[in-house]
Design a protein around this motif. Structure first.
Motif, PDB file in Angstrom:
ATOM      1  N   ARG A  42      15.474   4.707  17.937  1.00 19.14           N
ATOM      2  CA  ARG A  42      16.443   3.690  17.547  1.00 19.14           C
ATOM      3  C   ARG A  42      15.747   2.422  18.385  1.00 19.14           C
ATOM      4  O   ARG A  42      15.966   1.214  17.749  1.00 19.14           O
ATOM      5  CB  ARG A  42      17.607   4.029  18.027  1.00 19.14           C
ATOM      6  CG  ARG A  42      18.310   4.795  16.975  1.00 19.14           C
ATOM      7  CD  ARG A  42      19.732   5.327  17.483  1.00 19.14           C
ATOM      8  NE  ARG A  42      20.689   4.434  17.999  1.00 19.14           N
ATOM      9  CZ  ARG A  42      21.387   3.598  16.947  1.00 19.14           C
ATOM     10  NH1 ARG A  42      21.456   3.879  15.721  1.00 19.14           N
ATOM     11  NH2 ARG A  42      22.220   2.766  17.524  1.00 19.14           N
ATOM     12  N   ARG A  46      14.440  -1.166  16.686  1.00 18.77           N
ATOM     13  CA  ARG A  46      14.931  -2.513  16.974  1.00 18.77           C
ATOM     14  C   ARG A  46      14.200  -3.779  17.369  1.00 18.77           C
ATOM     15  O   ARG A  46      14.482  -4.756  17.735  1.00 18.77           O
ATOM     16  CB  ARG A  46      16.275  -2.194  18.116  1.00 18.77           C
ATOM     17  CG  ARG A  46      17.243  -1.676  17.712  1.00 18.77           C
ATOM     18  CD  ARG A  46      18.494  -2.302  16.888  1.00 18.77           C
ATOM     19  NE  ARG A  46      18.861  -3.607  17.725  1.00 18.77           N
ATOM     20  CZ  ARG A  46      19.895  -3.575  18.714  1.00 18.77           C
ATOM     21  NH1 ARG A  46      20.544  -2.527  18.792  1.00 18.77           N
ATOM     22  NH2 ARG A  46      20.359  -4.648  19.178  1.00 18.77           N
ATOM     23  N   ALA A 128      21.420   1.507  21.562  1.00 19.90           N
ATOM     24  CA  ALA A 128      20.161   2.448  21.107  1.00 19.90           C
ATOM     25  C   ALA A 128      20.583   3.826  21.595  1.00 19.90           C
ATOM     26  O   ALA A 128      20.084   4.973  20.743  1.00 19.90           O
ATOM     27  CB  ALA A 128      18.854   1.928  21.681  1.00 19.90           C
ATOM     28  N   LYS A 201      25.751  -3.527  11.337  1.00 19.89           N
ATOM     29  CA  LYS A 201      24.535  -4.178  12.482  1.00 19.89           C
ATOM     30  C   LYS A 201      25.296  -4.525  13.709  1.00 19.89           C
ATOM     31  O   LYS A 201      25.470  -5.713  14.204  1.00 19.89           O
ATOM     32  CB  LYS A 201      24.208  -5.476  11.873  1.00 19.89           C
ATOM     33  CG  LYS A 201      23.443  -5.320  10.492  1.00 19.89           C
ATOM     34  CD  LYS A 201      22.171  -4.432  10.792  1.00 19.89           C
ATOM     35  CE  LYS A 201      21.509  -4.403   9.499  1.00 19.89           C
ATOM     36  NZ  LYS A 201      20.366  -3.378   9.322  1.00 19.89           N
ATOM     37  N   GLY A 203      25.912  -4.964  17.720  1.00 18.70           N
ATOM     38  CA  GLY A 203      25.201  -5.527  18.819  1.00 18.70           C
ATOM     39  C   GLY A 203      25.799  -5.749  19.835  1.00 18.70           C
ATOM     40  O   GLY A 203      27.054  -5.512  19.938  1.00 18.70           O
ATOM     41  N   ARG A 264      23.722  -9.326  16.041  1.00 16.81           N
ATOM     42  CA  ARG A 264      23.080  -8.399  16.508  1.00 16.81           C
ATOM     43  C   ARG A 264      22.019  -8.865  17.562  1.00 16.81           C
ATOM     44  O   ARG A 264      21.736 -10.034  16.832  1.00 16.81           O
ATOM     45  CB  ARG A 264      22.527  -7.297  15.899  1.00 16.81           C
ATOM     46  CG  ARG A 264      21.513  -6.362  16.498  1.00 16.81           C
ATOM     47  CD  ARG A 264      21.051  -5.465  15.707  1.00 16.81           C
ATOM     48  NE  ARG A 264      21.948  -4.299  15.201  1.00 16.81           N
ATOM     49  CZ  ARG A 264      21.760  -3.264  14.324  1.00 16.81           C
ATOM     50  NH1 ARG A 264      20.539  -3.345  13.830  1.00 16.81           N
ATOM     51  NH2 ARG A 264      22.389  -2.331  14.110  1.00 16.81           N
ATOM     52  N   GLU A 302      14.039  -1.682  11.064  1.00 16.83           N
ATOM     53  CA  GLU A 302      15.086  -1.228  11.741  1.00 16.83           C
ATOM     54  C   GLU A 302      15.786  -0.023  10.913  1.00 16.83           C
ATOM     55  O   GLU A 302      16.218   1.124  11.195  1.00 16.83           O
ATOM     56  CB  GLU A 302      16.164  -2.181  12.340  1.00 16.83           C
ATOM     57  CG  GLU A 302      17.233  -1.905  12.923  1.00 16.83           C
ATOM     58  CD  GLU A 302      17.918  -3.103  13.739  1.00 16.83           C
ATOM     59  OE1 GLU A 302      19.194  -2.811  13.624  1.00 16.83           O
ATOM     60  OE2 GLU A 302      17.260  -3.944  13.917  1.00 16.83           O
TER      61      GLU A 302
END
Length: 323
Positions: A42, A46, A128, A201, A203, A264, A302
């Motif tokens: 992950r 990103r 993540a 999304k 973040g 994000r 992503e």
């Protein structure tokens, strides 16, 4: 007569020559590897560097183990410091006894140190890791099955857990397998975070906050079913109150973060994106068109990375004391 039940292992340790392999420790180790593996997938998706998650985990995992053990020993001090008990047992972490609340709190401190050394925002790293931590907990709960501990109330349901040990006040019989309930709940939480993160999304730590809130929601009712000794406050187990308090904090953080820092992070690891590092030609930033194209490619990578990680985890997990 019990027609069906989940059997308990006759022993929680396997001797590999002179090396004892304890089921509890084995589950914890496998869980850590799964969390780091998925977190790395992950993180790369990103825009981060491969290996960064593992490097920071070198700080987070030891801190988490110490914090988890401290929480357990402090909240169940009578198991180690009351009359007839040996205080040295407080250090025998391999025999079981980790509090998830202390593990997450101290683990966050270790992760903060690691992230600060690498110039990485802790919330992005936590996002993540979030689903991987949930899957790690799902695996770690099977350590309680090896130790025949932390089961629920007596029941004759077909999926009841059969306890055979009479040590430490246990009464042989069939009980609710709360370890299994929590394991399945954590798997659901992990996939929920993956879906929500991809769909909305998330973040700035909101994926991690969603993991925390979702876990606490399940932990509250599962904790209520347990029958092992625990401190009570106003008629409820201490861990139930802890789950309620942490749930509220996670929801508040999620809401405030969404309002104050929507969207994000575009850059999670400056060194990986080259931010702040001018090129040989002296050009510091890409043009407007190049920047938009870069963001589009990043979003595509992503999504593909998360889908790949979920698919690999799903295909590999089909076979697949206190917290």
């Amino acid at each position: 007569m019990d027609l069906a039940f989940i059997p308990s292992p006759s022993r929680g340790v396997v001797e590999l020559g002179p090396i004892p392999l304890r089921g509890y420790a084995f589950c914890i180790i496998i869980g850590v590897f799964v969390a780091v593996w998925l977190g790395n997938k992950r993180w790369i998706a990103r825009g981060g560097r491969p290996g960064t998650v593992a490097d920071i985990s070198v700080w987070a995992v030891p801190f988490g183990l110490v914090g988890g053990r401290l929480y357990h020993v402090i909240t169940d001090y009578q198991l180690y410091f009351s009359e007839g008990r040996d205080w040295v047992d407080a250090f025998k972490i391999w025999e079981g006894g980790l509090g998830i609340w202390g593990a997450i709190a101290f683990g966050a401190v270790g992760a903060w140190i690691g992230c600060r050394r690498r110039g990485i925002p802790l919330p992005a790293w936590a996002d993540a890791l979030a689903p991987g931590i949930a899957f790690a907990q799902a695996i770690g709960r099977w350590g309680n099955w090896f130790n025949q501990e932390l089961y629920g109330k007596a029941t004759d349901l077909p999926w009841a857990l059969k306890i055979t040990s009479a040590e430490d006040g246990r009464v042989p019989g069939t009980y609710h397998p709360t370890f299994l309930y929590e394991s399945l709940w954590c798997i659901g939480v992990g996939f929920l975070v993956i879906w929500a993160d991809r769909r909305f999304k998330l973040g700035h730590g909101r994926a991690f906050a969603l993991y925390v809130a979702s876990y606490c929601a399940g932990r509250g009712w599962i904790e209520y079913m347990r029958v092992d000794d625990a401190h009570h406050v106003l008629g409820l187990r201490l861990n139930v109150w802890t789950a309620i308090a942490v749930f509220i904090l996670a929801v508040v953080y999620f809401v405030l973060s969404a309002k104050l820092r929507p969207g994000r992070e575009e850059v999670v690891e400056p060194a990986a994106s080259g931010e702040g590092e001018p090129s040989a030609s002296g050009e510091g930033e890409p043009s407007e068109g190049e920047g938009e194209l870069s963001l589009e490619k990043k979003d595509e990578a992503e999504t593909e990375g998360e889908a790949e990680a979920e698919a690999e985890f799903g295909s590999g997990s089909g076979s697949a004391k206190k917290g």
